[in-house]
Design an enzyme around this catalytic site. Structure first.
Site, PDB file in Angstrom:
ATOM      1  N   HIS A  65     -57.735  41.804 -10.760  1.00 50.70           N
ATOM      2  CA  HIS A  65     -57.227  40.771  -9.844  1.00 50.70           C
ATOM      3  C   HIS A  65     -56.336  41.394  -8.773  1.00 50.70           C
ATOM      4  O   HIS A  65     -56.502  41.171  -7.582  1.00 50.70           O
ATOM      5  CB  HIS A  65     -56.342  39.769 -10.605  1.00 50.70           C
ATOM      6  CG  HIS A  65     -57.086  38.785 -11.446  1.00 50.70           C
ATOM      7  ND1 HIS A  65     -58.084  38.001 -10.951  1.00 50.70           N
ATOM      8  CD2 HIS A  65     -56.926  38.425 -12.737  1.00 50.70           C
ATOM      9  CE1 HIS A  65     -58.533  37.207 -11.927  1.00 50.70           C
ATOM     10  NE2 HIS A  65     -57.841  37.455 -13.032  1.00 50.70           N
ATOM     11  N   THR A 110     -33.036  27.022 -26.239  1.00 43.14           N
ATOM     12  CA  THR A 110     -31.820  26.433 -26.787  1.00 43.14           C
ATOM     13  C   THR A 110     -30.665  27.417 -26.675  1.00 43.14           C
ATOM     14  O   THR A 110     -29.549  27.045 -26.296  1.00 43.14           O
ATOM     15  CB  THR A 110     -32.037  26.064 -28.260  1.00 43.14           C
ATOM     16  OG1 THR A 110     -33.283  25.388 -28.372  1.00 43.14           O
ATOM     17  CG2 THR A 110     -30.924  25.190 -28.766  1.00 43.14           C
ATOM     18  N   GLU A 145     -56.301  42.181 -15.419  1.00 39.11           N
ATOM     19  CA  GLU A 145     -55.227  41.829 -14.493  1.00 39.11           C
ATOM     20  C   GLU A 145     -55.173  42.777 -13.305  1.00 39.11           C
ATOM     21  O   GLU A 145     -54.963  42.350 -12.174  1.00 39.11           O
ATOM     22  CB  GLU A 145     -53.873  41.811 -15.220  1.00 39.11           C
ATOM     23  CG  GLU A 145     -53.751  40.759 -16.309  1.00 39.11           C
ATOM     24  CD  GLU A 145     -54.066  39.353 -15.821  1.00 39.11           C
ATOM     25  OE1 GLU A 145     -53.857  39.063 -14.619  1.00 39.11           O
ATOM     26  OE2 GLU A 145     -54.550  38.540 -16.627  1.00 39.11           O
ATOM     27  N   PRO A 166     -42.276  28.146 -27.714  1.00 43.17           N
ATOM     28  CA  PRO A 166     -41.264  27.966 -28.756  1.00 43.17           C
ATOM     29  C   PRO A 166     -40.689  29.318 -29.162  1.00 43.17           C
ATOM     30  O   PRO A 166     -41.424  30.293 -29.271  1.00 43.17           O
ATOM     31  CB  PRO A 166     -42.049  27.348 -29.910  1.00 43.17           C
ATOM     32  CG  PRO A 166     -43.283  26.805 -29.308  1.00 43.17           C
ATOM     33  CD  PRO A 166     -43.582  27.612 -28.096  1.00 43.17           C
ATOM     34  N   GLY A 221     -40.895  27.096 -21.628  1.00 43.82           N
ATOM     35  CA  GLY A 221     -41.331  28.325 -22.276  1.00 43.82           C
ATOM     36  C   GLY A 221     -41.843  28.066 -23.672  1.00 43.82           C
ATOM     37  O   GLY A 221     -41.637  26.994 -24.236  1.00 43.82           O
TER      38      GLY A 221
HETATM   39  P1  ADP Z   1     -36.470  27.686 -28.309  1.00 44.02           P
HETATM   40  O1  ADP Z   1     -35.404  26.683 -28.063  1.00 44.02           O
HETATM   41  O2  ADP Z   1     -37.010  28.304 -27.047  1.00 44.02           O
HETATM   42  O3  ADP Z   1     -37.563  27.243 -29.201  1.00 44.02           O
HETATM   43  P2  ADP Z   1     -34.354  29.048 -29.619  1.00 44.02           P
HETATM   44  O4  ADP Z   1     -33.398  29.137 -28.493  1.00 44.02           O
HETATM   45  O5  ADP Z   1     -34.119  27.999 -30.618  1.00 44.02           O
HETATM   46  O6  ADP Z   1     -35.823  28.937 -29.062  1.00 44.02           O
HETATM   47  O7  ADP Z   1     -34.433  30.473 -30.298  1.00 44.02           O
HETATM   48  C1  ADP Z   1     -34.444  30.616 -31.680  1.00 44.02           C
HETATM   49  C2  ADP Z   1     -33.736  31.882 -32.068  1.00 44.02           C
HETATM   50  O8  ADP Z   1     -34.417  33.025 -31.604  1.00 44.02           O
HETATM   51  C3  ADP Z   1     -32.359  31.985 -31.482  1.00 44.02           C
HETATM   52  O9  ADP Z   1     -31.420  31.377 -32.276  1.00 44.02           O
HETATM   53  C4  ADP Z   1     -32.124  33.488 -31.424  1.00 44.02           C
HETATM   54  O10 ADP Z   1     -31.646  33.953 -32.642  1.00 44.02           O
HETATM   55  C5  ADP Z   1     -33.504  34.019 -31.218  1.00 44.02           C
HETATM   56  N1  ADP Z   1     -33.748  34.349 -29.821  1.00 44.02           N
HETATM   57  C6  ADP Z   1     -34.676  33.776 -29.027  1.00 44.02           C
HETATM   58  N2  ADP Z   1     -34.657  34.325 -27.796  1.00 44.02           N
HETATM   59  C7  ADP Z   1     -33.682  35.247 -27.797  1.00 44.02           C
HETATM   60  C8  ADP Z   1     -33.173  36.139 -26.804  1.00 44.02           C
HETATM   61  N3  ADP Z   1     -33.666  36.197 -25.565  1.00 44.02           N
HETATM   62  N4  ADP Z   1     -32.160  36.952 -27.168  1.00 44.02           N
HETATM   63  C9  ADP Z   1     -31.659  36.904 -28.395  1.00 44.02           C
HETATM   64  N5  ADP Z   1     -32.088  36.088 -29.366  1.00 44.02           N
HETATM   65  C10 ADP Z   1     -33.100  35.267 -29.092  1.00 44.02           C
HETATM   66 ZN    ZN Z   2     -57.828  36.393 -14.796  1.00 41.25          ZN
END
Ligand code: ADP
Ligand code: ZN
Length: 639
Positions: free
Chosen positions: A446, A228, A443, A223, A221
């Site tokens: 499609h 994480t 969309e 960033p 996905g």
């Molecule tokens: P990635 O690893 O995909 O780059 P992270 O997991 O590091 O993203 O997300 C960074 C921050 O964004 C998290 O610490 C959280 O605070 C916030 N965040 C991202 N997605 C969510 C979610 N679905 N629900 C709540 N907080 C989220």
């Molecule tokens: Zn298209």
């Protein structure tokens, strides 16, 4: 030419990085001993070269002849100066030395010499000198050894591994304290991960049946979408330790270092299993080894080590490897093989509901004033990811403090939205209203063509939330059953579906946008394959005009026909595409009202399901039953 398999053979070759520290100490010791020996030899020969070696008989002769001036008695030798030498100026005097016969009576000899009037020197420290010498050698050896050891370490001892424990930034959290409650939305991802949690809770349930347990899953996905966070939540839900390391930590300057860190990581994890190992940015190590993306030997070695560790651990121990990437397409195929990171979990950008939930999660601990309407913020932030929203909430809280308020109000949220999202990332994440409309119509174009065409697969989801792949929206078609063959009609339908997006743009707005680039590319490739490989064109019939060269790499086909034929193929392809486009335009013009209706609905909801789409389509079909068309009820069943 199965490159993947060829590379897998390397997985058993363990780089010998970790065995080197012992050799390191050994090298230092060896160097020390050699230096000390050399030193003592030089010292000895320098000392001896001052004297002339004679036999003991020479000494006795000189003594009997009364030719001795001075005698110095050492424990192992006699140094003596003859009278001729003693007469010379001191600088030119040259003494002789001779060994002492073993068992000889030194005292008697000394006495006799003394009686003869010879000066007898008896060095007083002589007895201690052996001990002193041994001691000084010992000190020298120790000192030298320490210096050598330090030097060899500095010169690359780091690279020689074994110190990974302290340097690898392996980062363990006993308890992450994060659960699925902290992750808003992402229901599909959570569902896929639920099984892993269950497995960590009671692996016996799975092993009893004889099921092979999953070893790893790949979180894919953009960033900031919460990869994480999800991995931590899995560890939190399963209540197991969480190891996390970034792929870039593995890739070091020294060859073999990354591999030794990988080994170290898995060793540490094995000690505390069950646990989760999370490798962020796995593309840094897992880059394809075919050199297209610039891999190198260090990275390859690290990857090989990673593969062998993943193959090596017993899943029943309860180690689950999660990895995150936003570039899945560059990963080495060997990593994605069954038994490794064979599960791919898409962590999408959140839709309206997902954004609202994320805002709720992040405002849990924040004092909000009465006027706050999170839904409005969620609506305004189409395209934002979780990290953006978390940041937005925090900025709003900071602003409230700056303004001297006790709680965050709506204005704080709106202003920080502008600075956080619109200010920095507007161009690539948040769509303008016009763009949104275009994407929605595209969309639905499609989807509608797909739904109206008889042979087409049903649509399972349409969204205008910008997607991980960089597409601004997408239409997901779901095959009911796995299909290995496609008929020519089905392929033509697929072509119409592919160009349906552009057709809708053209019909409704009268403009053409860059958004259709990928569709056009895919449609062209498909049409070309129909002509060159599948024998589906009238003009060329069964003649193949292109061959697939390397099926396991990119599967690209190369033309193998004359120039004229190739030009003919191009024309044929163009014809197929033109007729598909004309068909799509005709279908959509006929159903213009339906197209508008669904597009407006999508604009409001951002994501609609296949069922919702079919509800519109069926309602429309019921309204105007076209002669000869299948009854709509039957159609719903087949969906
Ligand atoms: P990635 O690893 O995909 O780059 P992270 O997991 O590091 O993203 O997300 C960074 C921050 O964004 C998290 O610490 C959280 O605070 C916030 N965040 C991202 N997605 C969510 C979610 N679905 N629900 C709540 N907080 C989220
Ligand atoms: Zn298209």
């Amino acid at each position: 030419m199965d490159f993947n398999r060829g590379n897998d053979n390397n997985k058993n070759k363990k780089p010998d990085g970790g065995d080197r520290p012992k050799g390191n100490v050994g090298t230092a010791l060896l160097i020390t001993v050699v230096i000390v020996l050399l030193f003592s030899w030089i010292l000895n020969s320098v000392e001896n070269s001052q004297y002339t070696l004679t036999t003991y008989s020479d000494f006795l002769d000189a003594m009997e002849a009364g030719n001795l001036a001075e005698v110095e008695m050492h424990y192992d030798r006699i140094i003596y100066l003859t009278k001729e030498e003693a007469a010379k100026p001191p600088a030119q005097q040259r003494a002789c030395y001779t060994g002492l016969p073993s068992g000889g009576d030194n005292l008697a000899l000394a006495e006799e010499l003394h009686n003869m009037g010879v000066t007898v020197n008896e060095p007083i420290v002589e007895d201690n000198s052996l001990i002193m010498m041994i001691l000084s050698y010992a000190v020298m050896i120790c000192g030298l050894f320490l210096v050598m050891n330090m030097l060899t370490k500095r010169m690359g001892g780091d690279a020689m591994g074994g110190f990974g424990k302290s340097k690898a930034k392996v980062y363990m959290e006993k308890q992450t304290g994060v659960t699925f409650k902290d992750v808003a939305g992402q229901d599909e991802a959570k569902e896929s991960l639920q099984e892993i949690i269950d497995f960590l809770h009671n692996p016996q349930k799975y092993t009893a049946i004889g099921a092979k347990l999953p070893k790893g899953a790949l979180l894919v996905g953009s960033p900031g979408t919460g990869k994480t966070l999800l991995a931590k939540a899995v560890a939190g839900e399963a209540n197991v330790p969480f190891f996390s390391i970034s792929g870039s930590d593995f890739v070091e300057m020294f060859v073999g270092m990354g591999a030794s860190r990988v080994r170290d990581l898995f060793q540490q994890a094995a000690k505390v299993a069950p646990c989760i190992i999370f490798i962020d940015e796995i593309d840094a190590v897992g880059r394809s080894r075919d050199n297209r993306y610039g891999s190198n030997s260090e990275q390859e070695q690290t990857l090989n080590q990673l593969l062998s560790e993943i193959d090596g651990f017993e899943p029943s121990k309860g180690i689950v490897c999660l990895a995150a990437t936003n570039r899945p397409e560059i990963l080495d195929k060997a990593l994605l093989r069954p038994g490794r990171f064979d599960r791919r979990i898409i962590v999408d950008r959140p839709n309206l509901q997902g954004r609202l939930d994320t805002l709720k999660v992040h405002t849990r601990k924040i004092k909000l004033s009465e006027d706050v309407d999170l839904r409005k913020i969620a609506q305004a932030t189409a395209g934002a990811v979780g990290a953006d929203l978390a940041n937005l909430v925090n900025e709003a809280a900071l602003r409230a403090v700056r303004m001297g308020r006790q709680a965050v109000n709506q204005e704080d949220l709106l202003v920080s939205f502008e600075t956080v999202i619109a200010g920095t990332e507007k161009k690539n994440t948040v769509l303008t209203d016009m763009e949104k409309r275009l994407v929605a119509y595209h969309e639905v174009g499609h989807a509608l063509v797909a739904a109206l065409e008889k042979h087409s697969q049903p649509v399972s989801k349409i969204t205008i939330v910008p997607h991980t792949s960089g597409a601004l929206g997408y239409t997901m078609q779901m095959p009911e059953e796995e299909k290995f063959l496609s008929t020519a009609d089905e392929l033509r339908t697929e072509l119409r579906t592919l160009v349906g997006g552009r057709a809708a743009e053209q019909i409704v707005f009268g403009i053409q946008t860059t958004g259709a680039a990928n569709d056009i590319q895919r449609a062209t490739a498909l049409a070309r394959n129909m002509v060159t490989q599948y024998g589906m064109s009238d003009k060329f019939g069964l003649m193949t005009t292109a061959t697939v060269q390397n099926q396991y790499l990119d599967g690209q086909a190369y033309m193998d026909c004359s120039q004229e034929t190739a030009a003919g193929v191009d024309k044929e392809v163009m014809g197929i595409l033109e007729s598909a486009y004309a068909d799509a335009k005709r279908i959509l013009t006929e159903k213009r009202a339906l197209l508008d209706e669904i597009s407006e609905f999508l604009l409001v909801k951002e994501t609609i399901t296949g069922d919702e789409l079919m509800a519109y389509v069926n309602a429309d079909a019921n309204r105007l039953p076209a002669p000869g068309e299948e009854p709509p009820a039957e159609r719903t069943e087949s969906m």
